[in-house]
Design an enzyme around this catalytic site. Structure first.
Site, PDB file in Angstrom:
ATOM      1  N   ASP A 108       0.816  -1.213   0.000  1.00  0.00           N
ATOM      2  CA  ASP A 108       0.000   0.000   0.000  1.00  0.00           C
ATOM      3  C   ASP A 108       0.856   1.271   0.000  1.00  0.00           C
ATOM      4  O   ASP A 108       1.770   1.427   0.823  1.00  0.00           O
ATOM      5  CB  ASP A 108      -0.946   0.018   1.216  1.00  0.00           C
ATOM      6  CG  ASP A 108      -2.064  -1.022   1.085  1.00  0.00           C
ATOM      7  OD1 ASP A 108      -2.417  -1.385  -0.051  1.00  0.00           O
ATOM      8  OD2 ASP A 108      -2.573  -1.465   2.138  1.00  0.00           O
ATOM      9  N   ARG A 277     -10.965   0.138   5.044  1.00  0.00           N
ATOM     10  CA  ARG A 277      -9.547   0.043   5.412  1.00  0.00           C
ATOM     11  C   ARG A 277      -9.092   1.255   6.210  1.00  0.00           C
ATOM     12  O   ARG A 277      -9.492   2.380   5.913  1.00  0.00           O
ATOM     13  CB  ARG A 277      -8.710  -0.063   4.135  1.00  0.00           C
ATOM     14  CG  ARG A 277      -7.238  -0.318   4.391  1.00  0.00           C
ATOM     15  CD  ARG A 277      -6.465  -0.367   3.102  1.00  0.00           C
ATOM     16  NE  ARG A 277      -5.944   0.940   2.760  1.00  0.00           N
ATOM     17  CZ  ARG A 277      -5.291   1.218   1.633  1.00  0.00           C
ATOM     18  NH1 ARG A 277      -5.112   0.284   0.728  1.00  0.00           N
ATOM     19  NH2 ARG A 277      -4.831   2.418   1.399  1.00  0.00           N
TER      20      ARG A 277
HETATM   21  O1  LIG Z   1      -9.971  -5.742  -1.353  1.00  0.00           O
HETATM   22  C1  LIG Z   1      -9.057  -6.357  -0.824  1.00  0.00           C
HETATM   23  O2  LIG Z   1      -9.155  -7.501  -0.412  1.00  0.00           O
HETATM   24  C2  LIG Z   1      -7.726  -5.686  -0.657  1.00  0.00           C
HETATM   25  C3  LIG Z   1      -7.756  -4.281  -1.138  1.00  0.00           C
HETATM   26  C4  LIG Z   1      -6.451  -3.597  -0.904  1.00  0.00           C
HETATM   27  O3  LIG Z   1      -5.548  -3.634  -1.694  1.00  0.00           O
HETATM   28  C5  LIG Z   1      -6.270  -2.874   0.351  1.00  0.00           C
HETATM   29  O4  LIG Z   1      -7.182  -2.846   1.175  1.00  0.00           O
HETATM   30  O5  LIG Z   1      -5.185  -2.324   0.559  1.00  0.00           O
HETATM   31 FE   LIG Z   2      -3.856  -2.641  -0.912  1.00  0.00          FE
END
Ligand SMILES: O=C(O)CCC(=O)C(=O)O
Ligand SMILES: [Fe+2]
Length: 300
Positions: A108, A277
């Site tokens: 990320d 997130r």
């Molecule tokens: O949708 C997901 O499972 C992962 C998405 C993603 O790359 C994140 O949340 O950093």
């Molecule tokens: Fe991600």
């Protein structure tokens, strides 16, 4: 880890899920008021297993996610994506809205210098089939290299950016996804130079810093960069270095974003899939010879 108990005496257990990465933690109810020993046990498990999973966290709403994330460090919003309305730092990833399909291997936010230390992801809506996520250990990826390749990569630096060739990476992207990429994700351009091998700030382990936002190796031609990237990236994502999670609603995953990459499988068609997130601030990477990553470009 097994010695940590909840106030009612019940045990917290950590069950490994694969040989080199990943564990499920049972016996913890995540919240913004989780006691210190439990938080410490989770941190410990993150250092050992790099990604940890929790089932059935039905009480873990937006406020709890933010509160819990703050127990791990500073809540840092995404540099270009908007936070969920009414939240302090929640990023909603919604497949239907065109921003939910992270179907490229990445760490990320590596287009900035101090990219997140941890990401905390919670499953809000999950498709009936498909939509698993896979994590890979970038430490294992480094360790698998031959001594000669280790020497080579330890001296290399790479430029990462959020401005890449969207169409080249997403052959099947929808109109909504392309628009989201152009108007939001890449609305401000960042470029950062990172060492290809960073030293983990807590464990001192070496890991490879690559993934989707990689643009080129400093001082190498485009063709050499592309070939070498492929070679190294393939070491990171070797199946033996991965763990795959099949989501249920109210699951939570936390990963050490300084030691992993991840990939969300785009195999659920146009079913709904919504995740939320939070990310926790990280440290500027340090190379084997003690130099720090630096931003080359960022908005004024
Ligand atoms: O949708 C997901 O499972 C992962 C998405 C993603 O790359 C994140 O949340 O950093
Ligand atoms: Fe991600």
């Amino acid at each position: 880890m097994n010695s940590v108990r909840n106030s009612d005496g019940s045990a917290i257990t950590v069950r490994r899920l694969a040989g080199r990465i990943g564990a499920e933690i049972q016996g913890v109810t995540l919240s913004g008021s989780l006691p210190g020993p439990q938080v410490a046990a989770i941190r410990q498990a993150l250092l050992a297993h790099r990604v940890v999973f929790f089932r059935d966290q039905a009480e873990f709403d937006d406020a709890a996610q933010e509160g819990f994330s703050r127990l791990l460090g500073d809540l840092v919003p995404h540099p270009t994506e908007k936070v969920l309305e009414g939240s302090l730092g929640i990023l909603e990833l919604d497949a239907a809205a065109g921003n939910g399909k992270a179907d490229q291997w990445h760490t990320d936010v590596t287009f900035i210098d101090a990219y997140p230390r941890y990401s905390v992801l919670r499953a809000v809506r999950i498709p009936e089939y498909g939509g698993d996520t896979v994590w890979a250990s970038t430490v294992a990826g480094y360790q698998d290299l031959s001594p000669q390749l280790k020497t080579l990569v330890e001296g290399l630096w790479a430029v990462h950016t959020n401005k890449y060739d969207y169409a080249a990476q997403h052959a099947h992207g929808t109109q909504a996804e392309r628009e989201h990429y152009e108007k939001v994700f890449a609305s401000n351009i960042y470029e950062t130079e990172h060492p290809v091998v960073r030293i983990h700030p807590e464990t001192q382990e070496k890991s490879l810093v690559l993934g989707q936002f990689f643009q080129r190796f400093v001082g190498q031609t485009h063709a050499d960069s592309a070939a070498l990237f492929r070679l190294l990236q393939d070491h990171v994502t070797r199946l033996e270095n991965t763990v795959r999670w099949s989501w249920r609603k109210n699951d939570v995953a936390i990963w050490d974003n300084q030691a992993t990459q991840h990939y969300a499988l785009n195999d659920y068609g146009n079913q709904d899939r919504t995740m939320r997130r939070t990310t926790i601030g990280g440290e500027v990477p340090v190379s084997v010879d003690g130099r720090h990553s630096r931003m080359l470009r960022q908005p004024n």
